[in-house]
Design an enzyme around this catalytic site. Structure first.
Site: not given
Length: 242
Positions: A58-59, A63, A91, A126, A153, A165
């Site tokens: 969790v941010k 942030s 993730r 990307k 997310e 990454a």
């Protein structure tokens, strides 16, 4: 009296902020439980675990506030909840590219998960070479006096994609996102190498699966726990009832 009101307001604000942060923690717990169940079922049915690692976060409040200022979002909880959709993040690192889509499909089929947005950076990388599958979902959480739909997310990628990454992020962070063009080109070449590695390992994985399926077919009659002459009548009876 005035001091009491101020104290009460501060206490209410503190409570709401705490519940705001807790909601995202609860959402992550719900999703992690789902992932764990799917992982165990998949491993039992297919004798194979498609998930290598799962990380969630969790941010921090700092942030979140930085992003609020950057996006010029009104400083109130409903606006922040709606506009910042990656406060809670998960993730999932997989072995193979095909596993990414299997896991995404399993999550999308969950009745209480609503997919809000899907970005496939695997089929459409990307410009810098970054690859991953991103899902923005909503999941309900139930508190003592309310139900909230929380944005989360989910990033799903292979080990090779995650390795690239992570290092790319460290390099850009160290150089404050300003690095020479020749190093950018090398990073893009490294992304291509990671992609080739994924393809090669996928081919090996498919060939091993073919060999394993042939062995399993040959051994099915020799299984003392689940002999074929016992299983077939049970399966036939189940299908007849349907």
């Amino acid at each position: 009296m005035k001091n009491q009101l101020v104290h009460l307001n501060i206490k209410q604000i503190r409570t709401e902020l705490m519940r705001f942060m807790m909601a995202y923690e609860f959402a992550l717990e719900e999703i992690n439980t789902k992932i764990n169940i799917l992982q165990q079922e998949f491993e039992y049915v297919h004798d194979y675990n498609p998930i290598e690692h799962v990380k969630s976060r969790v941010k921090s409040p700092e942030s979140i506030l930085k992003k609020v200022k950057k996006k010029k979002i009104p400083l109130n909880i409903p606006a922040i909840q709606e506009k910042i959709r990656d406060i809670a993040g998960i993730r999932i690192t997989c072995s193979f590219v095909t596993d990414i889509y299997k896991i995404a499909n399993m999550l999308e089929k969950q009745k209480d998960i609503t997919v809000i947005e899907k970005k496939d950076y695997i089929k459409n990388p990307k410009p810098n070479g970054y690859k991953s599958l991103h899902l923005i979902i909503q999941i309900p959480i139930f508190m003592s006096d309310r139900e909230e739909n929380i944005y989360t997310e989910i990033q799903i990628r292979t080990i090779a994609m995650d390795f690239w990454a992570s290092l790319e992020h460290k390099i850009y962070y160290k150089y404050n996102r300003e690095i020479p063009q020749h190093l950018r080109d090398e990073l893009k070449d490294a992304a291509k190498s990671a992609n080739e590695l994924d393809k090669k390992m996928e081919r090996i994985h498919r060939e091993i699966n073919v060999l394993k399926e042939a062995e399993d077919a040959a051994m099915v009659n020799d299984d003392p726990k689940f002999p074929a002459d016992l299983l077939m009548p049970l399966l036939s009876e189940s299908y007849d009832k349907e």
